[in-house]
Design a protein around this motif. Structure first.
Motif, short mmCIF file in Angstrom:
data_model
loop_
_atom_site.label_atom_id
_atom_site.label_comp_id
_atom_site.label_asym_id
_atom_site.label_seq_id
_atom_site.Cartn_x
_atom_site.Cartn_y
_atom_site.Cartn_z
N ASN A 285 70.23 24.42 -6.44
CA ASN A 285 70.37 22.97 -6.28
C ASN A 285 69.81 22.50 -4.95
O ASN A 285 69.16 21.44 -4.87
CB ASN A 285 71.84 22.56 -6.40
N LEU A 286 70.05 23.26 -3.89
CA LEU A 286 69.53 22.91 -2.57
C LEU A 286 68.00 22.93 -2.59
O LEU A 286 67.34 22.00 -2.09
CB LEU A 286 70.07 23.88 -1.52
N VAL A 287 67.44 23.99 -3.16
CA VAL A 287 65.98 24.11 -3.21
C VAL A 287 65.38 22.96 -4.01
O VAL A 287 64.38 22.34 -3.61
CB VAL A 287 65.58 25.48 -3.81
N ARG A 288 66.01 22.65 -5.15
CA ARG A 288 65.50 21.56 -5.99
C ARG A 288 65.54 20.22 -5.25
O ARG A 288 64.60 19.43 -5.31
CB ARG A 288 66.32 21.47 -7.27
N LYS A 289 66.64 19.96 -4.57
CA LYS A 289 66.78 18.68 -3.88
C LYS A 289 65.71 18.52 -2.81
O LYS A 289 65.10 17.45 -2.67
CB LYS A 289 68.18 18.59 -3.26
N LEU A 290 65.48 19.59 -2.04
CA LEU A 290 64.43 19.52 -1.02
C LEU A 290 63.07 19.31 -1.67
O LEU A 290 62.27 18.49 -1.20
CB LEU A 290 64.42 20.81 -0.19
N TYR A 291 62.78 20.04 -2.75
CA TYR A 291 61.47 19.93 -3.37
C TYR A 291 61.20 18.52 -3.87
O TYR A 291 60.14 17.93 -3.60
CB TYR A 291 61.35 20.94 -4.52
N VAL A 292 62.15 17.96 -4.60
CA VAL A 292 61.93 16.64 -5.19
C VAL A 292 61.86 15.57 -4.12
O VAL A 292 60.98 14.69 -4.15
CB VAL A 292 63.05 16.31 -6.21
N GLU A 293 62.76 15.63 -3.13
CA GLU A 293 62.76 14.60 -2.09
C GLU A 293 61.53 14.71 -1.19
O GLU A 293 61.03 13.71 -0.69
CB GLU A 293 64.04 14.68 -1.27
N GLY B 266 67.71 15.35 -10.13
CA GLY B 266 66.26 15.30 -10.01
C GLY B 266 65.60 16.22 -11.01
O GLY B 266 66.20 17.20 -11.48
N ALA B 267 64.37 15.90 -11.37
CA ALA B 267 63.61 16.72 -12.30
C ALA B 267 62.12 16.54 -12.01
O ALA B 267 61.67 15.45 -11.62
CB ALA B 267 63.92 16.33 -13.74
N ILE B 268 61.36 17.61 -12.20
CA ILE B 268 59.91 17.58 -11.97
C ILE B 268 59.19 17.97 -13.25
O ILE B 268 59.80 18.22 -14.28
CB ILE B 268 59.51 18.52 -10.82
N GLU B 269 57.84 18.00 -13.15
CA GLU B 269 57.00 18.44 -14.27
C GLU B 269 57.23 17.59 -15.52
O GLU B 269 57.31 18.11 -16.63
CB GLU B 269 57.23 19.92 -14.57
N LEU B 270 57.31 16.28 -15.32
CA LEU B 270 57.48 15.35 -16.44
C LEU B 270 56.14 14.72 -16.79
O LEU B 270 55.44 14.20 -15.92
CB LEU B 270 58.48 14.25 -16.06
N SER B 271 55.79 14.77 -18.04
CA SER B 271 54.54 14.13 -18.48
C SER B 271 54.63 12.64 -18.24
O SER B 271 55.69 12.03 -18.43
CB SER B 271 54.29 14.40 -19.96
N PRO B 272 53.55 12.00 -17.80
CA PRO B 272 53.59 10.54 -17.59
C PRO B 272 54.01 9.81 -18.86
O PRO B 272 53.65 10.20 -19.97
CB PRO B 272 52.15 10.21 -17.19
#
Length: 529
Positions: free
Chosen positions: A242-250, A492-498
């Motif tokens: 969760n910590l890694v994800r939060k840093l990556y997205v922010e 947060g979430a990444i790698e979402l298609s437009p």
């Protein structure tokens, strides 16, 4: 540990965003064979030894990197909750070797970029104490184990001992830690930031009272879980993730091209197959599931610390197992192998680099190598050996030979020879970085085709901690993603298609339409009832 993993799978699924089975995974483990046209070549430059603490050291560091044909420097600018740079959050280092008014990170950036060399700000993540003397305003003074109630952010062992770590299961500790990274990102033109020590101290660590209370609230349990409780082990892994994800997205929202890397554990023998991952020391002992970070895409590059001695047969085999596994498990991100050159003779480190550069049996390459360390480049400059403990070295008597650092930097890029300090024998070596190379491109950074979302839940009926959300694509039927908020209600979430998505807070009528744009982070803030 596959049986423990299966028992804890339900909690892992709830705490980590993942696709439902009707939506294909982001990437397969094994990438198609690649042609090596660029290579990451770096030194880890620690802040416990000379390296970049004065203008003169920085100038020499750049010259040494150029001599070696290196193209990146990973410099330790946060040692233990202190700053070798100008921070709005943490105190300046008390290191007496840093001249007053001198900014080591800025000087390094200026000189490295002028030479075409990348700079990655290496920051120790969870350990914040080293020794007894702390600078004024240090986080441990306000949030160490003696702080009352939820102001105590310390990671405790099962026996109640604090050893200088912040606990990633405490939401305030996570937000503080992420804020330190983001503050540096806003202030400096770094090419990357690196998470180090982003893990637990061991399987018996993580017993901050707030962490235990959160685990019990989410699982309907009570009391103090055992260190080997499968659900508790998985919950702690998820807190680190969760910590890694939060840093990556922010960080994507602030400087999307800055690379987020992690120095990851590669202790013991490397896994020989996918099932073997769950038996590794990073997964079982320090609860660092860095393979999952690559798979989700929340680090751009992992740098496994493959600190194995070449002259010991079992460690050489472990090194080879780790690098083979790494080559085939990058998940469309990158891995740079991290040999422990401080443990090895010069020619042995060159052999380890050579094997890291070779393709796997399946034809896959890693992105390159990062060497630990610049200050201790071989066994004869390993300062730890000066206090004894040299008995297992095959060449005796051991001597401290600081000039052998320069021999090593040259040997990386040129045919060389050196006279061994113990035996008097001359060793001839061939270079591994004979010509200059560019840093490999990260197309998801330079030419993004997907976007991300981030937001906060507020005014939840019971608690926003662990609230679940469903993200469904409106443009492409059947694409669904399940998210779960962290201890502060962040998701947060990444790698979402437009395209357009519907985001719904599960168990409520609260929902919102979200437009995802490639290369951007869509920010969402709404309440849940």
């Amino acid at each position: 540990m596959s049986s423990l993993f299966l028992i804890g799978l339900t909690i892992s699924f709830l705490l980590t965003p993942g696709w439902f089975s009707n939506f294909p995974s982001r990437a397969s483990a094994t990438m198609p064979p690649q042609t090596q046209t660029a290579e990451f070549r770096a030194f880890w430059v620690d802040a416990f030894n000379p390296g970049f603490k004065t203008p003169q050291e920085v100038t020499k560091l750049i010259a040494d990197a150029q001599r070696a044909n290196a193209n990146a420097i990973v410099a330790q600018v946060r040692r233990r909750g202190d700053a070798f740079y100008t921070s709005a959050i943490e105190p300046r280092t008390l290191d007496p070797n840093v001249p007053p008014g001198f900014d080591p990170l800025q000087d390094l950036i200026d000189k490295a970029h002028a030479a075409g060399i990348e700079v990655h700000a290496w920051m120790v993540t969870l350990p914040v104490v080293s020794g007894t003397k702390l600078p004024a305003g240090h986080v441990w003074q306000q949030h160490g184990p003696s702080a009352p109630g939820s102001d105590n952010w310390a990671m405790l062992t099962y026996g109640g001992e604090a050893q200088g770590y912040l606990d990633p299961g405490h939401p305030d500790a996570v937000d503080y830690t992420v804020s330190v990274y983001l503050d540096l990102l806003k202030r400096y033109d770094v090419d990357g930031v690196q998470l180090d020590y982003v893990r637990y101290g061991g399987p018996t660590w993580g017993y901050n009272p707030t962490s235990i209370a959160r685990f019990n609230q989410q699982t309907g349990r009570s009391g103090k879980p055992a260190p080997t409780d499968p659900a508790w082990m998985q919950w702690r892994r998820d807190q680190v993730t969760n910590l890694v994800r939060k840093l990556y997205v922010e960080s994507l929202a602030i400087k999307p091209r800055v690379k987020i890397t992690a120095a990851t554990i590669a202790w013991g023998d490397g896994p020989k197959n996918d099932a073997g991952w769950y038996q590794t020391q990073p997964y079982k002992e320090v609860l660092q599931d860095w393979r999952a970070w690559l798979e989700e895409g929340i680090v751009d590059m992992a740098m496994p610390m493959t600190y194995q001695r070449e002259y010991k047969r079992s460690q050489k085999l472990a090194y080879d197992n780790w690098i083979e596994y790494a080559k085939d498990h990058q998940y469309n991100r990158q891995i740079a192998i991290g040999p422990g050159n401080y443990l090895n003779y010069i020619e042995d480190t060159l052999d380890q680099i050579r094997r890291a550069e070779q393709p796997s049996a399946k034809g896959n390459h890693v992105a390159g190598t990062v060497l630990y360390s610049y200050a201790s480049s071989n066994v004869y400059t390993n300062v730890e050996l000066r206090s004894g403990g040299t008995g297992d070295l095959p060449r005796q008597p051991w001597k401290y030979v600081p000039q052998s650092n320069d021999l090593f930097y040259t040997a990386l890029s040129q045919p060389s020879q050196y006279v061994d300090a113990a035996t008097g024998k001359t060793y001839e070596t061939q270079p591994v970085w004979a010509t200059a190379a560019a840093v490999p491109d990260m197309p998801w950074k330079s030419r993004p085709t997907t976007g991300a979302i981030a937001g906060n839940l507020q005014q939840c009926a019971r608690t926003c901690d662990g609230a679940s959300l469903t993200l469904q694509s409106i443009d492409a039927a059947g694409k669904v993603r399940q998210l779960r908020a962290d201890g502060k209600g962040w998701f947060g979430a990444i790698e979402l298609s437009p395209g357009t998505y519907q985001l719904k807070v599960d168990g409520s009528q609260i929902q919102q339409t979200v437009n995802v744009v490639a290369g951007e982070v869509a920010k969402i803030n709404f309440g849940a009832s």
